[in-house]
Design a protein around this motif. Structure first.
Motif, PDB file in Angstrom:
ATOM      1  N   HIS A   1       7.186   1.506 -13.105  1.00 51.05           N
ATOM      2  CA  HIS A   1       7.097   2.455 -12.001  1.00 51.05           C
ATOM      3  C   HIS A   1       7.917   1.920 -10.832  1.00 51.05           C
ATOM      4  CE1 HIS A   1       5.628   5.349  -9.157  1.00 51.05           C
ATOM      5  NE2 HIS A   1       5.298   4.366  -8.341  1.00 51.05           N
ATOM      6  N   SER A   2       8.897   2.674 -10.375  1.00 50.81           N
ATOM      7  CA  SER A   2       9.807   2.341  -9.269  1.00 50.81           C
ATOM      8  C   SER A   2      10.692   1.138  -9.617  1.00 50.81           C
ATOM      9  CB  SER A   2       9.050   2.125  -7.965  1.00 50.81           C
ATOM     10  OG  SER A   2       9.955   2.215  -6.861  1.00 50.81           O
ATOM     11  N   THR A   3      11.380   0.596  -8.638  1.00 46.11           N
ATOM     12  CA  THR A   3      12.310  -0.513  -8.891  1.00 46.11           C
ATOM     13  C   THR A   3      12.125  -1.600  -7.835  1.00 46.11           C
ATOM     14  OG1 THR A   3      14.113   0.245  -7.463  1.00 46.11           O
ATOM     15  CG2 THR A   3      14.015   1.210  -9.679  1.00 46.11           C
ATOM     16  N   VAL A   4      12.532  -2.815  -8.179  1.00 45.69           N
ATOM     17  CA  VAL A   4      12.460  -3.924  -7.232  1.00 45.69           C
ATOM     18  C   VAL A   4      13.377  -3.654  -6.046  1.00 45.69           C
ATOM     19  CG1 VAL A   4      13.156  -6.342  -6.935  1.00 45.69           C
ATOM     20  CG2 VAL A   4      11.633  -5.703  -8.801  1.00 45.69           C
ATOM     21  N   ALA A   5      14.518  -3.009  -6.305  1.00 49.69           N
ATOM     22  CA  ALA A   5      15.437  -2.669  -5.206  1.00 49.69           C
ATOM     23  C   ALA A   5      14.748  -1.766  -4.186  1.00 49.69           C
ATOM     24  CB  ALA A   5      16.694  -1.993  -5.762  1.00 49.69           C
ATOM     25  N   ALA A   6      13.940  -0.834  -4.655  1.00 52.05           N
ATOM     26  CA  ALA A   6      13.224   0.061  -3.730  1.00 52.05           C
ATOM     27  C   ALA A   6      12.198  -0.735  -2.915  1.00 52.05           C
ATOM     28  CB  ALA A   6      12.543   1.188  -4.504  1.00 52.05           C
ATOM     29  N   LEU A   7      11.488  -1.676  -3.547  1.00 53.17           N
ATOM     30  CA  LEU A   7      10.545  -2.547  -2.819  1.00 53.17           C
ATOM     31  C   LEU A   7      11.282  -3.308  -1.720  1.00 53.17           C
ATOM     32  CD1 LEU A   7       8.218  -4.424  -5.351  1.00 53.17           C
ATOM     33  CD2 LEU A   7       7.687  -2.418  -3.964  1.00 53.17           C
ATOM     34  N   LYS A   8      12.431  -3.877  -2.085  1.00 52.11           N
ATOM     35  CA  LYS A   8      13.208  -4.661  -1.113  1.00 52.11           C
ATOM     36  C   LYS A   8      13.671  -3.785   0.038  1.00 52.11           C
ATOM     37  CE  LYS A   8      14.775  -8.429  -4.048  1.00 52.11           C
ATOM     38  NZ  LYS A   8      15.903  -9.087  -4.727  1.00 52.11           N
ATOM     39  N   ALA A   9      13.890  -2.500  -0.234  1.00 55.04           N
ATOM     40  CA  ALA A   9      14.321  -1.569   0.816  1.00 55.04           C
ATOM     41  C   ALA A   9      13.130  -1.073   1.630  1.00 55.04           C
ATOM     42  CB  ALA A   9      15.064  -0.396   0.193  1.00 55.04           C
ATOM     43  N   GLY A  10      11.916  -1.562   1.318  1.00 59.85           N
ATOM     44  CA  GLY A  10      10.758  -1.228   2.138  1.00 59.85           C
ATOM     45  C   GLY A  10       9.914  -0.070   1.631  1.00 59.85           C
ATOM     46  N   VAL A  11      10.178   0.383   0.409  1.00 60.28           N
ATOM     47  CA  VAL A  11       9.360   1.463  -0.159  1.00 60.28           C
ATOM     48  C   VAL A  11       8.128   0.805  -0.794  1.00 60.28           C
ATOM     49  CG1 VAL A  11       9.339   3.486  -1.661  1.00 60.28           C
ATOM     50  CG2 VAL A  11      11.470   2.776  -0.567  1.00 60.28           C
ATOM     51  N   VAL A  12       7.167   0.396   0.080  1.00 59.69           N
ATOM     52  CA  VAL A  12       6.064  -0.455  -0.349  1.00 59.69           C
ATOM     53  C   VAL A  12       4.696   0.218  -0.256  1.00 59.69           C
ATOM     54  CG1 VAL A  12       7.309  -2.582   0.199  1.00 59.69           C
ATOM     55  CG2 VAL A  12       5.868  -1.498   1.942  1.00 59.69           C
ATOM     56  N   ALA A  13       4.661   1.479   0.159  1.00 59.04           N
ATOM     57  CA  ALA A  13       3.386   2.198   0.183  1.00 59.04           C
ATOM     58  C   ALA A  13       3.064   2.653  -1.242  1.00 59.04           C
ATOM     59  CB  ALA A  13       3.483   3.403   1.110  1.00 59.04           C
TER      60      ALA A  13
END
Lengths: 215, 215
Positions: free
Chosen positions: B8-20
């Motif tokens: 589910h989702s990507t590490v790149a998205a987490l790094k970009a702050g998509v953490v909710a």
């Protein structure tokens, strides 16, 4: 609604030399009717349109492929576009930037299909060199051709798994000319977009070359 | 045989702050019973074992999570290992190199589970910092703990999509201590391996933050 991009193998594996066909087109086409791929030993490019795969050779000459043909890499999806818009007299770079600014697809896989007439169409005539060394890519240019651009916009975080940015192949209207697109200018074209929320990557773990090749 | 790693989702998205959190654990667990993930707002790590998700806080304190809890990132698979081997008195790096040399998994996603006693277990106590800046990762060390290491070996070409190399979480035997693993030494452990030939990445395209955040 079909929203999955199905990918066979990875671009990294191609770059590492895993270029012998290891999956049949018949099997791949169970996962979609539209897409792009590489031919066995990278001897040309594969474009899939309306459930039929075509191989384009270095000179742009194109022919239909049987389902028994095996390829080392392909991306397919079921064509069900949700957005359609007409563009006229626009260069590749302006067109692609406009698409990204018009639609909220910054982080989304998008399937792209443009049917129309192209003032110029530049094709990469040496796919093998293009994959293994971008600088070795030679170009082949046609003018005022009618046909279909087909391919994907892939967000940058998929780098390694697949080619990022816009990755498009061209097939002309009689399906006898086409290949990997390196540049184009739209005269009149209708673009169809389809957002895909899933990427399924299936790797050829039955292929001893894939298992053992260091990257 | 289940051979898909569902992400589910990507590490790149987490790094970009998509953490909710943007997907429930209940939905994720329909795709597997074993895996790892990040907690809402990266407030700790998630480990999934035998169909139950646990959240480990910065101090290693761990508790079970309800299916209604949403997470921003997770990887799960159906646990069906095909290889089992015992290792004794071995350091993390030697152990991981031995696994890669014993099995032809150079380019393959591998699910990994080690049940045993660990002479040392180092956990990263600030997951948020670890994701956004590796240098900020602080460590928390335990000695002579019994429990389970769970996670994946991911080939380098998946960089961007996910964390590459070995990515392991730890859960102790009473499920009250665990987290993201940064180092360990096995005293006695049984490793179970499962090769996965497919990666299905589903991105949260319903999440406005995911759609708009530049990477």
């Amino acid at each position: 609604m079909a929203t999955t991009l199905y990918q066979h193998s990875t671009v990294a594996a191609l770059k590492a030399g895993v270029v012998a066909g290891n999956q049949t087109l018949a099997q791949l086409l169970t996962h979609g009717d539209t897409g792009i791929g590489a031919a066995d030993q990278l001897a040309g490019d594969v474009t899939i349109l309306d459930g039929q795969a075509y191989q384009s050779q270095a000179n742009g000459k194109t022919q239909a492929l049987a389902g028994t043909v095996k390829v080392p890499f392909a991306m397919v999806h079921a064509n069900q576009p949700t957005i359609e818009q007409t563009f006229e007299n626009v260069d590749q770079h302006v067109f692609e930037q406009q698409l990204l600014s018009l639609y909220p697809y910054q982080n989304v896989l998008v399937a792209l299909r443009v049917t129309g007439t192209f003032a110029t169409m530049q094709l990469a005539v040496n796919r093998s060199a293009a994959v293994t060394d971008q600088t070795a890519q030679r170009q082949f240019e046609a003018h005022n051709v009618t046909g279909t651009l087909v391919g994907y916009y892939v967000p940058s975080f998929y780098h390694g798994v697949t080619q990022t940015g816009f990755h498009l192949h061209f097939l002309n209207e009689d399906h006898r000319f086409g290949g990997h697109v390196s540049g184009y200018r739209i005269d009149t074209g209708v673009v169809q977009l389809q957002a895909l929320n899933a990427l399924q990557i299936v790797t050829p773990t039955h292929d001893q070359q894939f298992l053992n090749r260091r990257q």
